[in-house]
Design a protein around this motif. Structure first.
Motif, PDB file in Angstrom:
ATOM      1  N   UNK A  13       9.964  49.204  -7.753  1.00 15.43           N
ATOM      2  CA  UNK A  13       9.850  47.737  -7.724  1.00 15.43           C
ATOM      3  C   UNK A  13       8.953  47.304  -6.569  1.00 15.43           C
ATOM      4  N   UNK A  14       9.126  47.973  -5.401  1.00 13.45           N
ATOM      5  CA  UNK A  14       8.329  47.630  -4.225  1.00 13.45           C
ATOM      6  C   UNK A  14       6.854  47.913  -4.474  1.00 13.45           C
ATOM      7  N   UNK A  15       6.565  49.058  -5.140  1.00 10.27           N
ATOM      8  CA  UNK A  15       5.166  49.410  -5.423  1.00 10.27           C
ATOM      9  C   UNK A  15       4.532  48.406  -6.382  1.00 10.27           C
ATOM     10  N   UNK A  16       5.323  47.976  -7.390  1.00 11.62           N
ATOM     11  CA  UNK A  16       4.799  47.002  -8.359  1.00 11.62           C
ATOM     12  C   UNK A  16       4.465  45.672  -7.675  1.00 11.62           C
ATOM     13  N   UNK A  17       5.371  45.223  -6.820  1.00  6.90           N
ATOM     14  CA  UNK A  17       5.142  43.972  -6.095  1.00  6.90           C
ATOM     15  C   UNK A  17       3.959  44.109  -5.148  1.00  6.90           C
ATOM     16  N   UNK A  18       3.852  45.281  -4.526  1.00 13.13           N
ATOM     17  CA  UNK A  18       2.733  45.555  -3.606  1.00 13.13           C
ATOM     18  C   UNK A  18       1.406  45.440  -4.345  1.00 13.13           C
ATOM     19  N   UNK A  19       1.323  46.052  -5.525  1.00  7.98           N
ATOM     20  CA  UNK A  19       0.073  46.008  -6.301  1.00  7.98           C
ATOM     21  C   UNK A  19      -0.282  44.578  -6.710  1.00  7.98           C
ATOM     22  N   UNK A  20       0.742  43.802  -7.076  1.00 10.52           N
ATOM     23  CA  UNK A  20       0.505  42.384  -7.422  1.00 10.52           C
ATOM     24  C   UNK A  20      -0.060  41.625  -6.217  1.00 10.52           C
ATOM     25  N   UNK A  21       0.515  41.886  -5.034  1.00  5.15           N
ATOM     26  CA  UNK A  21       0.069  41.213  -3.808  1.00  5.15           C
ATOM     27  C   UNK A  21      -1.374  41.594  -3.479  1.00  5.15           C
ATOM     28  N   UNK A  22      -1.724  42.869  -3.708  1.00  2.00           N
ATOM     29  CA  UNK A  22      -3.102  43.327  -3.434  1.00  2.00           C
ATOM     30  C   UNK A  22      -4.091  42.595  -4.337  1.00  2.00           C
ATOM     31  N   UNK A  23      -3.772  42.512  -5.637  1.00  2.00           N
ATOM     32  CA  UNK A  23      -4.683  41.857  -6.580  1.00  2.00           C
ATOM     33  C   UNK A  23      -4.842  40.362  -6.260  1.00  2.00           C
ATOM     34  N   UNK A  24      -3.711  39.732  -5.897  1.00  2.00           N
ATOM     35  CA  UNK A  24      -3.777  38.300  -5.559  1.00  2.00           C
ATOM     36  C   UNK A  24      -4.592  38.094  -4.293  1.00  2.00           C
ATOM     37  N   UNK A  25      -4.505  39.027  -3.328  1.00  4.56           N
ATOM     38  CA  UNK A  25      -5.262  38.919  -2.079  1.00  4.56           C
ATOM     39  C   UNK A  25      -6.759  39.029  -2.357  1.00  4.56           C
ATOM     40  N   UNK A  26      -7.127  39.927  -3.242  1.00  2.00           N
ATOM     41  CA  UNK A  26      -8.547  40.087  -3.598  1.00  2.00           C
ATOM     42  C   UNK A  26      -9.087  38.775  -4.183  1.00  2.00           C
ATOM     43  N   UNK A  27      -8.277  38.154  -5.080  1.00  2.92           N
ATOM     44  CA  UNK A  27      -8.698  36.880  -5.690  1.00  2.92           C
ATOM     45  C   UNK A  27      -8.886  35.804  -4.630  1.00  2.92           C
ATOM     46  N   UNK A  28      -7.949  35.734  -3.684  1.00  2.00           N
ATOM     47  CA  UNK A  28      -8.017  34.700  -2.639  1.00  2.00           C
ATOM     48  C   UNK A  28      -9.219  34.916  -1.728  1.00  2.00           C
TER      49      UNK A  28
END
Length: 854
Positions: free
Chosen positions: A4-19
């Motif tokens: 679960x932590x890895x999945x959330x981490x990957x989501x945060x990485x993708x959102x950071x790239x967009x920002x």
């Protein structure tokens, strides 16, 4: 948890790239010339790192519960206080940021190539150009639309009357249709909760002089509105409906005929803005001016004469004939208004003279030195009534005026028991004692021509009551006696002294010998003890409470307003004799009832006053609480409250606000003077509304009198009686809000006019409610019998009423055995402290239904 932590981490990485991409584009927008990537990284370094930390911590926090956060920290070997949620949150954020970093700067350097950098700059440059282009377009469009506004305003000013004739004609056609046999409605009900429309004949054109009078009529439909953002529904009037009609007619002018004359507007718009002017946009441009114009038209039509508009509807629409017709009507309107203004002033002057004649003497009388007024002023339960009655006993002749029939009955029995022959006269009963020179009476039965040695007027603070206050005013100021004893609360002192200014006055002030003490804890029904009087503010709550206490082996007496006085007396006697240990009562206990009460308990701090539920006033709390304590039995009076005892204690010991106004009402003298001008009581009620009462007074609202009058208005009943006699029947003291009693009143009035036998009151004995209604119906019948001098018949009905009263006592006992608090919709049993009349399930069903059917 790791997955679960890895999945959330990957989501945060993708959102950071967009920002980061969004931030680069925003950075480029600030520069006319293309900046370098190095320049961006230098200036936005801290913010870039902040983007990652913020996105990662927010996503992790919302994804994991407190329990999961604690588990994660334990796995990482971090010690913490598990009870401190703020600490757990802080440690969790810091740990995931530290143990799961994302190298933002490295990612930018590896992925933002020179080619991508150039592409982003070109896209940003293109966006900036589009924004500037749109800004220039909007600026141009605003300029063009301002010119269109000017052209339209000029057109409106030039052709205003032509446009008005078109709207006027269409409104007139609709008016003719609406006045052709349409049902007329009347609003009935005393407040918004029970208001409803009922059919009231048909709309007749001749009833209305001007259209605005017709606009006040109800259509039978509903209209929605907003109050503080909340949708509500109200009854629709023709004014509401015609406002929409006239707005639609005005839009029709612009979209059809008028728009055709403005084709050049479309050309100008397209030339200046480069875009074609759609009709939808044209309507939006002109909407403000159209609605202002529609509002002007609506006001003009509202003040047109109905006859003129109906004439207009008969002529097919053509501009020139209707302009000529409008001119003729406007000239006629002006002539009518001049005549109406002359007539209005003439009537106003006539009315002024009439008011001066009819009401000119409705002011305070000057002091009378021949009468000795003795004022007994003090709180409840201070002995002031006892002292006044002692003077009454010593007098050679006397009269006691009570606020309640029960108190008059009590004094009647007391004086006779003490060897002082006394009569009773309450309107519903008359009891004569041989050799009596004293009479106990309700204050409404006071007759100013009766002469006594001594008169006692009880509960004089009632002079401020809007419904009944005038009876006290009349008794106090017209009492024909050597001595007049007036008993009142502390807050009535100044008013009474002012009212009797110039008279011979002796003032006695009384203080409680028995202190009142408030219990500093909220009362529970489980705390009920012997000597308690539990106060609530409805008959239903009295029965529920008394029934609960009886099931808990408590012996209970009950007191409430609609209870027959004889039944009430028996309930009181049982408590005084010790046959019952607890009293459950409404605020009826607060007036004139001296009982051996140890503690007054307020089960409610609010009461329904006929319009809304409101908190008790300081005077109401004092009047009721003052019944606690009895000298020689309970030398301290206790007071308790179920909730909010601190606030209620403040009200109990608050300084009394002096009464500043007393009530005035129509007198026979006023009605007799009015008869010189009119023989219709309705005209008198209209004059009463306009009459400006003297300073320091309030006018009685005459609610019952006017509602009853509506039932006999323009009938043979009104024609057969003089205004004075008719008003006397309208003024009879009975519960006119109960339909069965109102119907009995009307049937009796018809019987009197037709010289028929008076209808007998319905006698029903099925349940407690029927018994109490029967008692009231017999009481109304007795009012008529005594007013008509039929004492022989009255004696039979008095005996029957006594039987009914005895039966009420028996039914009360049965009610206590069977009465339970239950949902008024489904009948489910409710707990005693359930605050509502329906159960939660029924409430939720109703809420769901209302929500889904709006």
């Amino acid at each position: 948890m790791i997955e679960k932590l890895n999945a959330i981490y990957n989501q945060a990485v993708e959102r950071t790239k967009e920002k980061i991409i969004e931030d680069i584009e925003r950075f480029m927008e600030w520069h006319e010339q293309k900046p370098s990537l190095t320049e961006y990284l230098q200036k936005r370094n801290q913010f870039i790192q902040h983007i990652w930390n913020n996105i990662w911590s927010n996503k992790a926090q919302s994804a994991f519960s407190v329990k999961e956060r604690k588990k994660y920290l334990i796995e990482k070997g971090i010690a913490f206080d598990e009870t401190n949620k703020k600490l757990v949150k802080k440690l969790f954020i810091n740990t995931i940021i530290e143990h799961h970093p994302f190298p933002v700067m490295e990612w930018i350097k590896q992925n933002i190539t020179e080619e991508l950098w150039n592409q982003l700059f070109e896209e940003t440059k293109q966006k900036r150009m589009e924004i500037e282009k749109q800004r220039l377009f909007e600026q141009t469009r605003q300029t063009v639309e301002a010119e269109i506004h000017k052209l339209i305003r000029k057109r409106i000013d030039e052709f205003f009357h032509q446009f008005y004739t078109y709207v006027r004609y269409r409104a007139a056609v609709q008016l003719k249709k609406d006045m052709n046999g349409t049902i007329r409605y009347k609003l009935v009900g005393r407040n918004w909760e029970n208001e409803r429309l009922v059919k009231n004949g048909y709309i007749q054109p001749e009833v209305y002089k001007q259209v605005n009078q017709f606009f006040e009529e109800f259509t039978g439909g509903y209209v929605e509105g907003y109050d503080f953002g909340k949708l509500y529904w109200d009854f629709e009037t023709y004014g509401d409906r015609y406002f929409h009609y006239i707005t639609d007619y005005t839009y029709d002018i612009f979209t059809d005929e008028f728009a055709a004359n403005f084709s050049h507007v479309y050309t100008i718009y397209e030339r200046e803005t480069g875009k074609s002017l759609k009709q939808k946009r044209f309507i939006k441009i002109i909407s403000d001016q159209v609605e202002k114009l529609a509002d002007e038209f609506y006001k003009l039509i509202a003040y047109e004469y109905v006859s003129d508009l109906l004439e207009t509807a008969e002529i097919p629409y053509d501009v020139l004939p209707h302009l000529q017709l409008l001119s003729e009507h406007q000239k006629r309107q002006e002539e009518r208004r001049i005549q109406e203004e002359i007539e209005r002033k003439r009537k106003q002057e006539k009315e002024r003279r009439m008011m001066a004649d009819v009401f000119g003497q409705a002011t305070r009388p000057k002091g009378d030195k021949s009468v000795h007024y003795i004022l007994h002023i003090g709180e409840t339960n201070t002995g002031k009534t006892f002292r006044a009655l002692e003077s009454l006993k010593q007098a050679s002749s006397g009269c006691y005026l009570a606020p309640l029939r029960l108190l008059a009955l009590e004094v009647y029995e007391k004086l006779n028991a003490d060897g002082i022959p006394c009569n009773l006269k309450t309107g519903e009963e008359e009891k004569e004692t041989d050799g009596a020179k004293h009479v106990a009476s309700t204050v409404e039965m006071f007759y100013e021509k009766d002469d006594f040695n001594c008169i006692v007027i009880d509960e004089a603070q009632m002079i401020a009551d809007q419904e009944r206050g005038f009876a006290w005013y009349r008794a106090i100021t017209s009492a024909n006696a050597n001595e007049v004893h007036i008993i009142g609360s502390k807050n009535s002192k100044e008013m009474l002294l002012q009212l009797l200014e110039g008279s011979d006055i002796t003032l006695y002030e009384y203080e409680r010998e028995i202190p009142l003490r408030v219990e500093h804890k909220n009362f529970s029904i489980d705390h009920t003890k012997k000597g308690d009087a539990l106060i609530c503010f409805s008959r239903k709550r009295v029965l529920e409470t008394a029934s609960l206490l009886q099931r808990r082996r408590k012996k209970v007496s009950m007191i409430y307003g609609s209870m027959p006085p004889e039944t009430r007396k028996k309930q009181i006697e049982r408590f005084i004799k010790g046959e019952t240990h607890v009293v459950v009562s409404t605020d009826a206990i607060g007036m004139g009832l001296n009982l051996p009460i140890k503690r007054i308990v307020f089960l409610e701090n609010e009461k329904f006053d006929g319009i809304r539920k409101r908190r008790l006033t300081s005077q109401e709390v004092k009047q009721i609480a003052g019944r606690a304590g009895r000298k020689g039995i309970y030398n301290v009076g206790k007071v308790a409250f179920v909730y909010d005892y601190k606030k209620m204690e403040e009200l109990l010991f608050k300084e009394d606000v002096p009464l500043k106004t007393f009530t005035i009402a129509p007198t026979n003298a006023m009605l007799e003077r009015f008869q010189k001008y009119s023989h219709h009581l309705g005209d008198f009620f209209e004059l009463w509304k306009k009459f400006k009462n003297p300073k320091g007074t309030v006018k009685a609202p005459l609610t019952q009198e006017q509602e009853l009058y509506e039932l006999i208005k323009d009938t043979e009943i009104e024609a057969r009686f003089s205004i004075v006699d008719l008003y006397g029947f309208l003024h009879l003291p009975f519960s006119s809000g109960e339909k069965a009693l109102t119907e009995l009143w009307l049937e009796t009035m018809q019987a009197i006019v037709n010289n028929d036998e008076l209808p007998e009151p319905p006698v029903k004995r099925g349940n407690l409610e029927q018994i109490e209604l029967t008692y009231k119906a017999i009481g109304l019948h007795l009012l008529f019998l005594y007013k008509l001098g039929k004492k022989t018949e009255a004696s039979y009905w008095e005996r029957l009423r006594q039987e009914i009263s005895d039966e009420a006592n028996d039914f009360l006992k049965k009610a206590l055995d069977t009465h339970k608090k239950q949902c008024k919709r489904c009948g489910k049993k409710l707990s005693f402290d359930h605050p509502y009349a329906i159960c939660d399930r029924c409430y939720n069903r109703r809420f769901y239904h209302e929500k889904n059917h709006k």
